[in-house]
Design an enzyme around this catalytic site. Structure first.
Site, short mmCIF file in Angstrom:
data_model
loop_
_atom_site.label_atom_id
_atom_site.label_comp_id
_atom_site.label_asym_id
_atom_site.label_seq_id
_atom_site.Cartn_x
_atom_site.Cartn_y
_atom_site.Cartn_z
N ASN A 43 -5.69 9.96 -14.96
CA ASN A 43 -4.27 9.83 -14.65
C ASN A 43 -3.53 8.98 -15.67
O ASN A 43 -2.46 8.44 -15.39
CB ASN A 43 -4.06 9.29 -13.24
CG ASN A 43 -4.64 7.89 -13.07
OD1 ASN A 43 -5.13 7.29 -14.02
ND2 ASN A 43 -4.59 7.38 -11.86
N ARG A 181 -2.28 -4.03 -12.07
CA ARG A 181 -2.71 -4.66 -10.83
C ARG A 181 -1.75 -5.77 -10.49
O ARG A 181 -1.32 -6.54 -11.36
CB ARG A 181 -4.14 -5.21 -10.94
CG ARG A 181 -5.23 -4.13 -10.92
CD ARG A 181 -5.32 -3.43 -9.57
NE ARG A 181 -6.39 -2.45 -9.51
CZ ARG A 181 -6.25 -1.14 -9.73
NH1 ARG A 181 -5.07 -0.66 -10.09
NH2 ARG A 181 -7.28 -0.33 -9.61
N GLN A 210 -2.53 -4.16 -0.52
CA GLN A 210 -2.06 -2.79 -0.41
C GLN A 210 -2.64 -2.14 0.83
O GLN A 210 -3.87 -2.16 0.98
CB GLN A 210 -2.45 -1.97 -1.66
CG GLN A 210 -1.67 -2.36 -2.87
CD GLN A 210 -1.80 -1.38 -4.04
OE1 GLN A 210 -1.08 -1.48 -5.01
NE2 GLN A 210 -2.73 -0.45 -3.98
N HIS A 229 2.09 2.79 -4.46
CA HIS A 229 1.13 2.96 -5.56
C HIS A 229 0.93 4.45 -5.86
O HIS A 229 -0.06 5.06 -5.46
CB HIS A 229 -0.20 2.30 -5.19
CG HIS A 229 -1.10 2.09 -6.36
ND1 HIS A 229 -2.24 1.34 -6.30
CD2 HIS A 229 -1.04 2.53 -7.65
CE1 HIS A 229 -2.84 1.32 -7.47
NE2 HIS A 229 -2.14 2.04 -8.30
#
Length: 291
Positions: A43, A181, A210, A229
């Site tokens: 990705n 992060r 998260q 995210h």
């Protein structure tokens, strides 16, 4: 965690269907001879596109301007009071791996001045091709730029890197985009810098924890363009996740070598991409979406 690994007597492979091995205690995996793998690069372009989008959204003050339109208003003065051209700005990346380089390449046509820092310097021909200036560390980089996009792994050397001191050293009115992060930044220091105007904007899609609680201050801090995210989770990227995960599993069960770019830990040591992007020996060694 080390505790779960200790209980999992038959565990041989920890595989992430995506990028980022910070949820695996790499030191414990090394000690037990467990293979750690992820679908590295699956990705990278997705994240790079998201980062560029958020740079433009911050600099052009897009989010508040869109809200005026959505709410039925037409307050052009308030829309443009924080809007600038990115042309001519100094734009830098923390870590120039696959994602960081993709961001640099996509920002170059905007006629910005490009900068980067990394533990490993890019080859001279790549620096010349991109027209990018190298800085030996984050401290020197952030003093020279208007926009920083973070793509570093999270490990002991980057944990809480963007603290009150580093933020105060940046040019007043700078922007930060963080798709790596959340814990590379100190949560409350970012909020304070936005409130004081030291930062003009903060965007990204990584949070700690998260999912974040409803009262997480990054949801409501001024001049933010946060998203869930999602930067690396486009439908295009998900197809690559699936293909890479299947390849790793087929290789593992067949006893054939897993591609180096997918390996983080193998044979009791950091391996492949892990050897270039992670540290070990200092407790948990978190990873990143920034390979």
């Amino acid at each position: 965690t080390a505790e779960r690994i200790a209980k999992a007597k038959n565990l041989k492979l920890a595989l992430t269907a995506g990028i980022g091995s910070d949820h695996v205690d790499l030191d414990a995996a090394i000690a037990r001879g467990i293979t750690v793998a992820e679908v590295t690069f699956c990705n990278s372009i997705s994240v790079a596109e998201h980062a560029v989008m958020q740079i433009l959204a911050l600099v052009r003050n897009f989010v508040p301007s869109h809200q005026w339109a959505a709410d039925g208003g037409w307050n052009i003065a308030d829309c443009v009071e924080r809007g600038y051209d990115v042309e001519g700005m100094d734009v830098g990346v923390i870590a120039a791996g696959r994602i960081g380089q993709a961001v640099l390449r996509r920002m170059a046509p905007f006629d910005v001045n490009l900068h980067y820092t990394d533990t490993r310097r890019l080859p001279e021909n790549v620096e010349k091709e991109l027209g990018v200036t190298y800085h030996p560390d984050a401290a020197s980089l952030v003093r020279a730029i208007d926009v920083v996009s973070i793509h570093a792994p999270l490990h002991p050397q980057t944990y809480h890197l963007f603290d009150e001191k580093l933020l105060a050293s940046m040019r007043r009115g700078s922007y930060i985009v963080n798709t790596a992060r959340a814990e590379i930044c100190v949560r409350d220091a970012v909020v304070a810098a936005l409130k004081s105007g030291q930062l003009a904007g903060y965007a990204g899609d990584v949070w700690y924890p998260q999912p974040p609680p409803k009262d997480h201050p990054w949801r409501t801090m001024p001049n933010n363009a946060m998203t869930p995210h999602i930067s690396g989770t486009t439908l295009s990227a998900q197809a690559r996740y699936a293909a890479g995960t299947r390849e790793i599993l087929e290789d593992f069960f067949a006893g054939t070598p897993i591609r180096d770019e997918y390996l983080i830990v193998a044979g009791g040591a950091l391996a492949g991409t892990g050897a270039a992007s992670y540290t070990a020996g200092g407790g948990s060694s978190p990873g990143s979406s920034g390979k």
